[in-house]
Design an enzyme around this catalytic site. Structure first.
Site, PDB file in Angstrom:
ATOM      1  CB  CYS A  30      -0.905  -0.060   1.234  1.00  0.00           C
ATOM      2  SG  CYS A  30      -1.711   1.471   1.678  1.00  0.00           S
ATOM      3  CB  CYS A  33       0.490   1.815   4.075  1.00  0.00           C
ATOM      4  SG  CYS A  33      -1.234   1.282   4.019  1.00  0.00           S
TER       5      CYS A  33
END
Length: 103
Positions: A30, A33
């Protein structure tokens, strides 16, 4: 320092903590993230002693993510006295995270 949690540590580190705990539910693949990671490192130095900053990788520790119905990542949740007090989804500024922690 940001603590990387395993399922076996979650109860002790988060639910039984005597200070607020910010948990970043994230995944290695991600990109948002990954953008949050350096912000959390900086935040962990600023809140040392007043709160804990932790990360939980949702693909590896999916039982906890499922338990809290984490559907989007990054989800950043603040636990106080063993319960989620507040949470946000997506990349957040250090200022927003401090406010989320109540600091």
């Amino acid at each position: 320092m940001v603590k990387h949690l395993k399922t076996s540590e979650f109860k002790k580190e988060v639910l039984e903590s005597d200070v607020p705990v910010l948990v970043d539910f994230w995944a290695k693949w991600c990109s948002p993230c990954l953008r949050v990671a350096p912000i959390l490192e900086e935040l962990s130095e600023d809140v040392k002693g007043a709160a804990k900053i932790c990360k939980l990788e949702v693909d590896e520790e999916y039982e906890i993510a499922d338990l809290y119905d984490i559907m989007s990542i990054p989800t950043i949740a603040v636990f106080v006295n063993g319960e989620i007090k507040d949470q946000m989804i997506g990349v957040q500024s250090k200022k927003a995270l401090m406010k989320l922690l109540g600091l």
